[in-house]
Design an enzyme around this catalytic site. Structure first.
Site, PDB file in Angstrom:
ATOM      1  N   VAL A  61      30.590   2.709   1.106  1.00  0.00           N
ATOM      2  CA  VAL A  61      31.874   3.392   0.997  1.00  0.00           C
ATOM      3  C   VAL A  61      31.849   4.525  -0.019  1.00  0.00           C
ATOM      4  CG1 VAL A  61      32.901   1.950  -0.810  1.00  0.00           C
ATOM      5  CG2 VAL A  61      34.358   2.910   0.982  1.00  0.00           C
ATOM      6  N   TYR A  62      30.847   4.564  -0.886  1.00  0.00           N
ATOM      7  CA  TYR A  62      30.766   5.642  -1.874  1.00  0.00           C
ATOM      8  C   TYR A  62      30.498   6.970  -1.164  1.00  0.00           C
ATOM      9  CZ  TYR A  62      30.246   2.092  -5.590  1.00  0.00           C
ATOM     10  OH  TYR A  62      30.414   1.034  -6.447  1.00  0.00           O
ATOM     11  N   SER A  63      31.488   7.848  -1.225  1.00  0.00           N
ATOM     12  CA  SER A  63      31.392   9.170  -0.595  1.00  0.00           C
ATOM     13  C   SER A  63      31.014   9.075   0.877  1.00  0.00           C
ATOM     14  CB  SER A  63      30.397  10.066  -1.345  1.00  0.00           C
ATOM     15  OG  SER A  63      30.862  10.343  -2.642  1.00  0.00           O
ATOM     16  N   ASP A  64      31.547   8.031   1.550  1.00  0.00           N
ATOM     17  CA  ASP A  64      31.356   7.862   2.990  1.00  0.00           C
ATOM     18  C   ASP A  64      29.868   7.870   3.367  1.00  0.00           C
ATOM     19  OD1 ASP A  64      32.243   7.457   5.592  1.00  0.00           O
ATOM     20  OD2 ASP A  64      32.370   9.596   6.038  1.00  0.00           O
TER      21      ASP A  64
END
Length: 344
Positions: A61-64
């Site tokens: 989920v970090y920066s997609d």
């Protein structure tokens, strides 16, 4: 760098690990954390490896997904020299299979993470949040399959309630599946709730803590204090709504104590705050993040020395708060206090 066992597993991890949430920098939250591209990330990884930091933590989920991709590029050619920890479970889209910890979601998320990271294995996979809609048997059985297939080496969780960790461990024991060995948790001098239930559980069940946000979401950097509001350029201006809450007076009391210890030791406020955490029971590794080389090198100064018992006592006293029920009477009433469990 000191190396520690991750919980009761055989995996040895550095006392400090690096959080790659600053890599990629997409979206309002993660761009405020940092925007390191592959070139800058490679330089930060170089510094980490020179200092003995071998564990790098990220999440889909970090920066997609960009954080995983940039990390993969930064470690290219030296995969065997590093440990990769990543997380999954939070929403990556609006579709019914884009969130959670179902069998389909976990298998697909791991395969996608492996592609982004450019590797054939994840050393530590952590479930980023408790998914109440998926049976624990399905979750643990899927983790067993991923480990048996060699795609994952060890499994853990993040931000989990204690009863769900215990349920997972019990199911693992019943079926002969691998147990959870790690819990990535928020823990800092201004956020000690981990100690009330999760720390005793971790000690009992052999679950090592990987500490996220050891500086209280940027509040324990030494830049904020009595009469010193949040400075311009602080990520708190954009991200405070996502941060664990803390009352101003409690924050200032802890910062006052940190500044006094820092002055006596010749260390910085962040170094003292991280060093305190490294002494705490069940802590296997403290995850440090850095938007640039200067921040990283300052955080590296948290190891290689030890706080005195007097300094620890001062920090303990300044950061102590009365815990909620059912812990309260064990602190307030004599009869309960006699039955209180020893400090972990």
């Amino acid at each position: 760098m000191e190396y520690r066992q991750l919980g009761s597993s055989g995996l040895r991890v550095p006392a400090l690990s690096f959080g790659a949430g600053t890599f990629g920098g997409k979206g309002p939250l993660f761009s405020a954390w940092g925007t390191s591209d592959a070139t800058e990330a490679r330089r930060l990884v170089d510094i980490c490896l020179d200092a003995g930091i071998t564990l790098f933590d990220t999440a889909d989920v970090y920066s997609d997904g960009a954080s995983e991709q940039v990390l993969g590029e930064a470690i290219k050619g030296r995969r065997d020299a590093v440990l990769i920890s990543t997380k999954t479970g939070l929403p990556m889209g609006d579709g019914p299979q884009d969130w959670g910890a179902s069998r389909a979601r976990l298998i697909g998320a791991v395969e996608a993470a492996l592609r982004r990271l450019g590797t054939d294995r994840i050393d530590l996979l952590q479930l980023h949040a408790f998914d109440a809609s998926t049976p624990t048997e399905e979750v643990m059985g899927t983790l067993d399959r991923l480990i048996a297939d060699g795609k994952v080496r060890y499994a853990g969780v993040s931000n989990y309630p204690g009863w769900q960790i215990m349920k997972a461990q019990s199911l693992a024991d019943r079926h002969g599946w691998p147990r959870l060995v790690a819990h990535q948790v928020y823990y800092s001098l201004i956020g000690r709730a981990y100690e009330w239930d999760l720390m005793p559980l971790a000690a009992d069940q052999g679950v090592g803590a990987l500490v996220w946000s050891p500086l209280g979401w940027g509040r324990l950097t030494g830049k904020i204090g009595r009469g010193r509001p949040i400075p311009a350029g602080s990520r708190l201006h954009e991200t405070a709504q996502f941060a664990p809450p803390v009352e101003d007076e409690h924050l200032y009391r802890v910062v006052d104590a940190l500044e006094a210890v820092a002055a006596e030791t010749g260390k910085t406020v962040p170094q003292v705050a991280i060093n305190w955490l490294l002494r705490r029971p069940t802590v296997s590794s403290v995850i440090i993040g850095a938007r640039d080389e200067a921040q990283l090198r300052d955080n590296l100064g948290a190891v290689g020395w030890t706080l005195t018992p007097e300094h620890v006592a001062a920090l303990d006293a300044a950061s102590d708060v009365l815990p909620p029920y059912p812990h309260t009477p064990y602190r307030q009433q004599e009869g309960f206090a006699r039955l209180a469990p020893p400090m972990v």
